[in-house]
Structure formats: C-alpha cells, structure tokens
Design an enzyme around this catalytic site. Structure first.
Site, PDB file in Angstrom:
ATOM      1  N   SER A  32     -18.698 -27.247 -44.315  1.00  3.29           N
ATOM      2  CA  SER A  32     -19.120 -28.649 -44.310  1.00  3.29           C
ATOM      3  C   SER A  32     -17.940 -29.570 -44.586  1.00  3.29           C
ATOM      4  CB  SER A  32     -20.203 -28.886 -45.377  1.00  3.29           C
ATOM      5  OG  SER A  32     -19.655 -28.717 -46.677  1.00  3.29           O
ATOM      6  N   SER A  33     -18.170 -30.843 -44.309  1.00  4.00           N
ATOM      7  CA  SER A  33     -17.268 -31.896 -44.756  1.00  4.00           C
ATOM      8  C   SER A  33     -17.920 -32.503 -45.997  1.00  4.00           C
ATOM      9  CB  SER A  33     -17.077 -32.958 -43.661  1.00  4.00           C
ATOM     10  OG  SER A  33     -16.183 -33.966 -44.082  1.00  4.00           O
ATOM     11  N   THR A  34     -17.374 -32.174 -47.152  1.00  7.66           N
ATOM     12  CA  THR A  34     -17.980 -32.568 -48.429  1.00  7.66           C
ATOM     13  C   THR A  34     -18.071 -34.081 -48.539  1.00  7.66           C
ATOM     14  OG1 THR A  34     -17.059 -30.588 -49.437  1.00  7.66           O
ATOM     15  CG2 THR A  34     -17.780 -32.320 -50.930  1.00  7.66           C
ATOM     16  N   LEU A  91     -21.582 -33.541 -44.787  1.00  6.67           N
ATOM     17  CA  LEU A  91     -21.958 -33.300 -43.398  1.00  6.67           C
ATOM     18  C   LEU A  91     -21.746 -31.822 -43.075  1.00  6.67           C
ATOM     19  CD1 LEU A  91     -20.306 -36.462 -41.807  1.00  6.67           C
ATOM     20  CD2 LEU A  91     -22.726 -36.118 -42.341  1.00  6.67           C
TER      21      LEU A  91
END
Length: 387
Positions: free
Chosen positions: A98-100, A74
């Site tokens: 980002s949020s991996t 995200l």
C-alpha cells in the site's frame, strides 16, 4: 482540470493542520513530490467485502488526483501479486502492499529528526513515495531502500527514476538491512516486525536512530524509537501507536482448522479476573504481546452464532479458551504455557499502576534479547530472549 501542484499544496496544508507536518523542508518535499506518479498501477478502494480497482487511465483526471492526494492509505496490491491495472471489476483479496496514509508517512519522517548529510536506510519501499520525500531533502545518494517484493520494488524504482531520484533501490529481505551501504545515521521501517532485527542496530552508527513498528497483531502495535549506543546495544521507547502490514518473512499464519480439537485437553479451568474483551483495546493488546509474544487472539463463532474467544500459541502448543457466563468469564488453559496467566498478570499490574499509555513503555535491544519495561513499575518488565 485540477492542477496537481495545487492538490499537493492542499494536502500539505491538511497535514500541517493535523499536526503531522512540521518541518519546512518536509513541507517543501510534500509540495514538490508527485504522489500520483507513485500510483501508476492504480489503487484498490475498499467497498466493504470487495476492492474496486481504480487507475489513472479509466478515471476522470480530477477524480484521480483527488484519490492520489487523499489522506488515506491506498491499497496497491492484493494477495501478493494483483494490482489494480490487472483487474477490471471489484475483487476480493488481502492487502499486501500500500501507499501509507500521508499523515503516518510524514509523522514518521519527522520522528527521525533528519538533518542534511544523514544517510538513511528504509525498510519497505512500497510505492517509493516516502523514499522520494527523503531523497528530496537528503539527496538520492544518501537514501537506500529495501523491498522484499520484486514486482513492487521494480515499480517503485521506475517511479523514483521518473521523479528524478536515482537512489539505491534494493530487492531483498529488509530484516537483513543492507550492509553494503552501512553505516547509516537513521533506519526507518514501514512494516511491522515481531522484534527489531539486530542487523538494523549493527548497521547504524553510534548515536544513530532506528525507528520501527513492533508487534505481530493487526492492532496493539507500537512505534519504537531507539538510539544506538557505542556498546552495540540500542535503547529508547515506544513513542506511540503504529499500524503496518507485517514484514513478509514474519507474517503469522492465522490459526485455522478444528478449534475444538486444539482445545480438547485443558490442564486448568478457573474464573478469569477480567474480561478477555479487553484485548480488543490497543494498550492491553500491546501488553499481551509482551507477556505472551507468540500468542494470537482468535475470535470465532459456534454453531448457534455465539462468540468464541481464544489465545493460541501454536509453536508452544498452548491455548486459553474463554467461556462467557453472563458478565463473568471462565478460562480453560492447556499446554506447557499458561498463556492467560501470563497476560492477565501483566494486565492487572498495568491497571494497578494507573493504566499508563503505550508511550510509557521503554525498550532495550541487545544481541541476546529484547527487554521492555515501564518505569517505576517493577512488575511490568518483560524479556524476550534470542539466545
């Protein structure tokens, strides 16, 4: 209304079924840590040419939880500053934080082989979600995390505090590590680096592990797992493919401008032994970065729409230009380094050796150099000297 805990359990089950989540303690952490709390500023959803901002306040609660507990990466920041709560319509931009995706996050944590009492240094805090997973098991005092972006670090620190983890959140250049809490049993990097910084080795106990993604291309990068020795060196292997945003201090400026001027003076021209399109594949791209560590693979279009392919090393003022002729290719090379000669030599040796996978690559880091090799293939050895 959807229960967040049920979404966490659902995501954990998906990760178990994918083979990424194995340890009972890590499953407990995934089922306990509220990922949505680390996404308070919202996310950008890819819609092709634009990014659509989505936040919890302007989204149906059930839909928001579905997004927060998807197994996708995200995007949380564009162009080094823009967050979704600052945009009210689709925008264009380049992802910079980002949020991996959770499978990658838990897979890397599994690879660390953590046990109670370990002290961990994390490079690249991001949203703070992976930090929280490790804090849940190790305790907040045993995890230090470094984030180069002050805005991102502040949001992560606030989210960690809200989730109950008052860990060591540091704003700074992660390539320098965090010597004030050293030594560590484990170092994990959630960004890609051109080479493993020796500072990470120095800050890790003998017998400890350093885990990070090496390479500077957007693809063709590998996850290096190194064991630190008593002599100040570290040795290990590439354990698989891995793709992360480049550490900001090492971000490569794309080659731009008049490409014909860059390639005006060739020192040699010959038939290529293989198509340069092989560099679009993961392992050949990884080998190319070992053989020509400063090179960039550039695709462009000429005036009639025909594809144009190049290798450039701006620092060494060297280039390779590829000209298609049916199924064959001609390579023009210029500058002090014959880039395609070096890359092609490695690719031919790799093919002759049976095209082994990326996990066949070994790595040794010393204060003076990085050495890569594939066992039993003497021609597949590379040394990147620092001094």
């Amino acid at each position: 209304m959807t229960d967040p805990s049920s979404e966490r359990r659902r995501m954990a089950t998906v990760l178990v079924n994918e083979g990424a989540l194995k340890s009972p303690w890590l499953r407990e952490a995934v089922e306990s840590v509220p990922r949505e709390r680390f996404l308070r500023s919202g996310v950008f959803l890819n819609e092709g040419r634009t990014w659509r901002p989505v936040t919890a306040t302007d989204t149906n609660p059930d839909e928001w939880l579905k997004i927060a507990y998807s197994v996708d990466t995200l995007t949380t920041q564009l162009d080094g500053h823009l967050t979704a709560d600052q945009a009210d319509e689709p925008v264009v931009g380049v992802p910079t934080s980002s949020s991996t995706d959770p499978a990658t996050v838990v897979g890397m944590i599994e690879t660390l082989d953590l046990v109670t009492g370990h002290r961990v240094l994390e490079i690249g805090t991001g949203t703070g979600y992976s930090t929280a997973l490790m804090c849940h098991y190790l305790g907040e005092d045993n995890v230090a995390t470094v984030e180069v972006d002050a805005q991102v670090a502040a949001r992560a620190d606030a989210a960690l505090e809200a989730a109950g983890f008052s860990t060591w959140t540091v704003t700074g250049d992660g390539l320098l590590g965090h010597p004030y809490r050293a030594p560590y049993d484990r170092v994990i990097a959630t960004c890609a680096v051109r080479r493993i910084p020796y500072a990470w080795i120095r800050q890790t106990r003998p017998g400890g592990v350093v885990l990070g993604t090496v390479g500077s291309w957007p693809w063709g990068t590998g996850l290096a797992k190194l064991a630190v020795g008593d002599d100040g060196t570290a040795e290990g292997s590439i354990v698989g493919r891995s793709s992360f945003m480049q550490a900001r201090a090492q971000a490569v400026a794309p080659v731009a401008g008049d490409l014909s001027a860059r390639t005006a003076y060739a020192d040699s021209e010959r038939p290529a032994l293989m198509s340069p399109l092989v560099l679009e594949e993961w392992m050949p791209a990884f080998l190319a970065q070992l053989a020509a560590p400063g090179a960039q693979f550039v695709r462009a279009m000429d005036g009639d729409g025909s594809p144009m392919l190049y290798l450039f090393d701006p620092e060494k003022e060297s280039f390779a230009e590829f000209l298609a002729d049916g199924e064959s290719w001609t390579v023009r090379q210029g500058g002090p380094v014959a880039l395609w000669d070096d890359v092609e030599r490695s690719l031919v040796a790799w093919q002759d050796a049976g095209a082994p996978g990326i996990d066949s690559v070994r790595l040794r880091v010393t204060p003076a150099s990085h050495q890569y090799w594939i066992d039993q293939v003497p021609s597949l050895r590379w040394e990147h000297r620092i001094a």
